[in-house]
Design a protein around this motif. Structure first.
Motif, PDB file in Angstrom:
ATOM      1  N   ALA A  86       1.413  -1.098   0.206  1.00  0.00           N
ATOM      2  CA  ALA A  86       0.102   0.396  -0.022  1.00  0.00           C
ATOM      3  C   ALA A  86       0.493   1.011   0.214  1.00  0.00           C
ATOM      4  CB  ALA A  86      -0.738   0.095   1.063  1.00  0.00           C
ATOM      5  N   VAL A  87       2.048   1.501   0.605  1.00  0.00           N
ATOM      6  CA  VAL A  87       2.933   2.296   0.782  1.00  0.00           C
ATOM      7  C   VAL A  87       3.363   2.301  -0.789  1.00  0.00           C
ATOM      8  CG1 VAL A  87       5.251   3.283   1.573  1.00  0.00           C
ATOM      9  CG2 VAL A  87       3.048   1.888   3.182  1.00  0.00           C
ATOM     10  N   TYR A  88       4.407   1.804  -1.375  1.00  0.00           N
ATOM     11  CA  TYR A  88       4.000   2.036  -2.927  1.00  0.00           C
ATOM     12  C   TYR A  88       2.975   1.898  -3.666  1.00  0.00           C
ATOM     13  CZ  TYR A  88       7.460   0.597  -6.343  1.00  0.00           C
ATOM     14  OH  TYR A  88       8.574   1.325  -7.882  1.00  0.00           O
ATOM     15  N   THR A  89       2.150   1.624  -3.553  1.00  0.00           N
ATOM     16  CA  THR A  89       1.320   2.064  -4.035  1.00  0.00           C
ATOM     17  C   THR A  89       0.711   3.344  -3.952  1.00  0.00           C
ATOM     18  OG1 THR A  89       0.347   0.200  -4.297  1.00  0.00           O
ATOM     19  CG2 THR A  89      -1.279   2.037  -4.810  1.00  0.00           C
ATOM     20  N   TRP A 109       3.072   5.766  -3.414  1.00  0.00           N
ATOM     21  CA  TRP A 109       4.473   6.205  -3.493  1.00  0.00           C
ATOM     22  C   TRP A 109       4.309   6.696  -4.994  1.00  0.00           C
ATOM     23  CZ3 TRP A 109       9.138   3.895  -1.139  1.00  0.00           C
ATOM     24  CH2 TRP A 109      10.355   5.047  -0.938  1.00  0.00           C
ATOM     25  N   LEU A 110       3.890   5.554  -5.642  1.00  0.00           N
ATOM     26  CA  LEU A 110       3.338   6.031  -7.349  1.00  0.00           C
ATOM     27  C   LEU A 110       2.560   6.981  -7.366  1.00  0.00           C
ATOM     28  CD1 LEU A 110       4.490   2.353  -8.453  1.00  0.00           C
ATOM     29  CD2 LEU A 110       5.564   3.557  -8.485  1.00  0.00           C
ATOM     30  N   ALA A 111       1.149   6.589  -6.983  1.00  0.00           N
ATOM     31  CA  ALA A 111       0.718   7.560  -7.195  1.00  0.00           C
ATOM     32  C   ALA A 111       0.760   8.802  -7.307  1.00  0.00           C
ATOM     33  CB  ALA A 111      -0.944   7.758  -6.148  1.00  0.00           C
ATOM     34  N   ALA A 112       1.506   9.190  -6.089  1.00  0.00           N
ATOM     35  CA  ALA A 112       2.140  10.606  -5.743  1.00  0.00           C
ATOM     36  C   ALA A 112       2.606  10.999  -6.562  1.00  0.00           C
ATOM     37  CB  ALA A 112       2.488  11.014  -4.242  1.00  0.00           C
ATOM     38  N   GLY A 149       6.063  14.623  -3.965  1.00  0.00           N
ATOM     39  CA  GLY A 149       7.155  13.324  -3.675  1.00  0.00           C
ATOM     40  C   GLY A 149       6.854  12.858  -2.544  1.00  0.00           C
ATOM     41  N   LEU A 150       7.232  12.186  -2.012  1.00  0.00           N
ATOM     42  CA  LEU A 150       7.607  11.306  -0.690  1.00  0.00           C
ATOM     43  C   LEU A 150       9.170  10.922  -0.539  1.00  0.00           C
ATOM     44  CD1 LEU A 150       5.113   7.685  -0.156  1.00  0.00           C
ATOM     45  CD2 LEU A 150       7.081   8.243   0.142  1.00  0.00           C
TER      46      LEU A 150
END
Length: 222
Positions: A148-151, A153-156, A162-163
């Motif tokens: 979920a964090v990586y999802t 990250w990409l959506a941001a 930036g994340l």
């Protein structure tokens, strides 16, 4: 004429063509762990929309165990900052010689600049999913949360946001500061905002800390 992937899709399914795949590759390349942020706030509703996208991530048994905690309170943010400073000092002291000098030059947190702070936890006690897929590997709950964090990250990144993932923290102290249930496991502290600079090369590689490996597939045959 040879069949293409689109020939096997059910009616109404989206077609991800070569142009899309090229843009996806660019998104993966340009996703960076951002440490320097502009002070500009995110537009109203954008963070909530990004978190909703993050919840589209796969999860073991459809358990959806991620718990996102937005940290807006100045007192709590200050406590997180002190937590980081202490842990970062300990990490610096553990580095030998020249490595310590390199470590000291790294900017490892965007805690002072990022307009949005989000703490991420995993909940192993969730009844959702009825335990499917985690009887022998309960850690799948944490793995699902990382997805979920990586999802997110990409959506941001796709929104120009930036994340930065801050991991130099004491997990138990973070949980106490944010007063979350004891059953929740701390996964990471995320800083989000518009980056001051963009680059396709990881910051740690640019700083000489480490180099990215050439992509390779490990294959073991028995």
């Amino acid at each position: 004429m040879a069949n293409t992937s689109a020939d096997y899709l059910p009616p109404g399914a989206p077609v991800f063509d070569a142009v899309f795949r090229e843009k996806l590759q660019a998104l993966l390349v340009w996703r960076r762990d951002v440490r320097r942020f502009r002070p500009d706030p995110l537009p109203d509703g954008l963070l909530e929309r990004l978190l909703n996208v993050a919840c589209l991530a796969p999860s073991v048994g459809l358990s959806e165990p991620w718990r996102f905690v937005t940290v807006c309170n100045a007192r709590r943010r200050a406590a997180v900052r002190r937590n980081f400073e202490r842990c970062n000092a300990e990490a610096l002291a553990a580095e030998p010689g020249e490595r310590a000098a390199r470590y000291a030059r790294l900017k490892l947190a965007g805690l002072d600049e990022a307009p949005c702070h989000v703490a991420v936890f995993a909940d192993r006690t969730t009844s959702k999913g009825h335990g499917l897929g985690r009887r022998t590997m309960p850690e799948m709950i944490e793995y699902s949360t990382v997805m979920a964090v990586y999802t997110l990250w990409l959506a941001a990144r796709a929104e120009g946001v930036g994340l930065g993932w801050v991991s130099i923290l004491d997990p138990q102290e973070i949980a106490a500061t944010l007063e979350v249930p004891e059953s929740w496991t701390f996964i990471g502290y995320l800083c989000l905002g518009y980056p001051r600079e963009e680059d396709s090369v990881p910051a740690l590689e640019r700083a000489g800390w480490e180099e990215r490996s050439t992509p390779a597939v490990c294959r073991l045959e028995r």
